[in-house]
Write a protein that holds these residues in place. Structure first.
Motif, short mmCIF file in Angstrom:
data_model
loop_
_atom_site.label_atom_id
_atom_site.label_comp_id
_atom_site.label_asym_id
_atom_site.label_seq_id
_atom_site.Cartn_x
_atom_site.Cartn_y
_atom_site.Cartn_z
N ILE A 115 52.00 11.61 3.10
CA ILE A 115 53.23 12.28 2.66
C ILE A 115 53.24 12.37 1.14
N ALA A 116 53.06 13.59 0.61
CA ALA A 116 52.93 13.79 -0.84
C ALA A 116 52.05 12.68 -1.44
N PRO A 117 50.81 12.55 -0.91
CA PRO A 117 50.02 11.37 -1.27
C PRO A 117 49.38 11.43 -2.65
N ASP A 118 49.37 10.31 -3.28
CA ASP A 118 48.61 10.09 -4.49
C ASP A 118 47.16 9.83 -4.06
N GLY A 119 46.20 10.14 -4.90
CA GLY A 119 44.83 9.76 -4.59
C GLY A 119 43.94 10.87 -4.05
N VAL A 120 44.56 12.02 -3.69
CA VAL A 120 43.73 13.15 -3.22
C VAL A 120 43.04 13.78 -4.41
N SER A 121 43.79 13.94 -5.50
CA SER A 121 43.15 14.37 -6.75
C SER A 121 43.72 13.44 -7.81
N GLU A 122 43.07 13.42 -8.95
CA GLU A 122 43.58 12.53 -9.99
C GLU A 122 44.15 13.35 -11.13
N HIS A 123 45.40 13.08 -11.44
CA HIS A 123 46.03 13.75 -12.56
C HIS A 123 45.29 13.35 -13.84
N PRO A 124 44.95 14.33 -14.70
CA PRO A 124 44.21 14.00 -15.94
C PRO A 124 44.91 12.90 -16.75
N LEU A 125 46.25 12.95 -16.74
CA LEU A 125 47.01 11.96 -17.50
C LEU A 125 46.79 10.55 -16.94
N TYR A 126 46.73 10.47 -15.62
CA TYR A 126 46.50 9.16 -14.98
C TYR A 126 45.13 8.62 -15.37
N GLY A 127 44.13 9.48 -15.28
CA GLY A 127 42.78 9.07 -15.66
C GLY A 127 42.74 8.61 -17.12
N PHE A 128 43.37 9.42 -17.95
CA PHE A 128 43.38 9.13 -19.39
C PHE A 128 44.07 7.80 -19.67
N ALA A 129 45.21 7.56 -19.01
CA ALA A 129 46.01 6.36 -19.30
C ALA A 129 45.36 5.09 -18.78
N THR A 130 44.50 5.19 -17.76
CA THR A 130 44.03 3.97 -17.09
C THR A 130 42.55 3.68 -17.21
N ARG A 131 41.73 4.70 -17.51
CA ARG A 131 40.28 4.49 -17.45
C ARG A 131 39.70 3.75 -18.66
N PHE A 132 40.34 3.91 -19.81
CA PHE A 132 39.72 3.40 -21.04
C PHE A 132 40.57 2.29 -21.66
N TRP A 133 39.89 1.33 -22.24
CA TRP A 133 40.59 0.18 -22.81
C TRP A 133 41.64 0.63 -23.83
N LEU A 134 41.25 1.53 -24.72
CA LEU A 134 42.14 1.95 -25.81
C LEU A 134 43.38 2.68 -25.27
N THR A 135 43.15 3.59 -24.32
CA THR A 135 44.30 4.35 -23.81
C THR A 135 45.18 3.46 -22.93
N ARG A 136 44.59 2.44 -22.30
CA ARG A 136 45.42 1.48 -21.55
C ARG A 136 46.35 0.73 -22.50
N ARG A 137 45.83 0.38 -23.67
CA ARG A 137 46.67 -0.31 -24.68
C ARG A 137 47.82 0.61 -25.11
N LEU A 138 47.48 1.87 -25.30
CA LEU A 138 48.49 2.86 -25.71
C LEU A 138 49.56 3.01 -24.63
N PHE A 139 49.10 3.10 -23.39
CA PHE A 139 50.00 3.21 -22.23
C PHE A 139 50.91 1.98 -22.17
N GLN A 140 50.31 0.80 -22.36
CA GLN A 140 51.06 -0.45 -22.32
C GLN A 140 52.13 -0.46 -23.41
N TRP A 141 51.72 -0.04 -24.60
CA TRP A 141 52.65 0.00 -25.73
C TRP A 141 53.81 0.95 -25.42
N SER A 142 53.49 2.11 -24.83
CA SER A 142 54.55 3.09 -24.58
C SER A 142 55.51 2.61 -23.49
N ILE A 183 55.28 -0.02 -13.19
CA ILE A 183 54.50 1.22 -13.31
C ILE A 183 53.17 0.93 -13.99
N TYR A 184 53.24 0.20 -15.10
CA TYR A 184 52.02 -0.10 -15.85
C TYR A 184 51.03 -0.88 -14.97
#
Length: 262
Positions: A115-142, A183-184
């Motif tokens: 039902i409106a499932p997450d995980g079928v495709s990956e939103h670029p923002l999700y990949g960006f926010a979670t894949r890399f150490w630096l962007t994870r820090r940025l996400f955490q800060w925000s 969320i984080y």
């Protein structure tokens, strides 16, 4: 099983078939799947799980939820409850867990309701926010200092670039420090649950699993385009568009599924 991991669930309904159900972000199993109990309790015994960082489940934030870990958790659960065959349902973020369960336990599953499932495709923002150490820090800060984030969201809404219902949803899920932490933790720790959709579809076919994919015509959070990869592989009657926004989708899907078993 490590003792710091608890996957809490509640049983709803009393039907002869078993359904494992996984809720969306910021919810818990019971509140999300109440409509399933209302419509399907004669048909299913529903195990409504609280996903990690939600409800009464817990998990160490610095660990990752991997498919191997998920397999062992579900194996334990199935053994404890003497379950051999079951169906799965996943809403929004819970879609990732439904897909993982589908991939790992294909021999045991008959129907999957996504039902409106997450995980079928990956939103670029999700990949960006979670894949890399630096962007994870940025996400955490925000998430710790969300004011700039809200300013941007408000500006986008004013400019008509995001829908007011999406803006409302963002405000709702991020309006307290605890919710932002949830969320984080969820985004970051579930990032390894990724799927090869064509391969998963072949597995479903080979295992005789029917996948039902539901989207909401008025859903601004998960647009039908983000599940196109799976929708295009399914027979027309297994890809269902409901006249609903994101939050009411589970309810609409429940009554649709109820008609399926008539």
């Amino acid at each position: 099983m490590a003792h710091h991991i608890t996957l809490h669930y509640q049983k709803l309904g009393h039907g002869p078939k078993t359904l494992l159900a996984f809720h969306g972000i910021g919810q818990d199993g019971v509140s999300c799947f109440q409509p399933f109990e209302a419509h399907l309790s004669e048909h299913y015994t529903i195990y409504a799980f609280d996903l990690f960082f939600h409800g009464k489940s817990n998990f160490l934030p610095d660990e990752l939820v991997t498919k191997e870990l998920w397999r062992s958790i579900i194996l334990d659960f199935l053994a404890q409850n003497h379950i051999e065959k079951f169906d799965v349902a996943g809403f929004s973020m819970g879609g990732r867990f439904a897909l993982a369960t589908l991939e790992l336990f294909a021999d045991s599953i008959e129907n999957a309701f996504l039902i409106a499932p997450d995980g079928v495709s990956e939103h670029p923002l999700y990949g960006f926010a979670t894949r890399f150490w630096l962007t994870r820090r940025l996400f955490q800060w925000s998430m710790q200092k969300p004011e700039p984030f809200f300013i941007v969201a408000n500006a986008l809404k004013q400019a008509g670039l995001i829908h007011s219902s999406l803006h409302r949803f963002v405000q709702q899920v991020l309006n307290t420090p605890d919710k932002r932490q949830t969320i984080y933790d969820s985004w970051v720790n579930f990032r390894n649950l990724r799927f090869d959709i064509p391969a998963l579809h072949r597995l479903a076919l080979a295992s005789n699993i029917k996948i039902y994919l539901f989207v909401g015509e008025f859903d601004t959070l998960l647009k039908p385009v983000s599940v196109r990869k799976l929708a295009s592989l399914l027979p027309a009657h297994q890809y269902i568009t409901l006249k609903s926004g994101h939050t009411k989708l589970v309810e609409h899907a429940a009554s649709w599924i109820c008609a399926l078993f008539k």
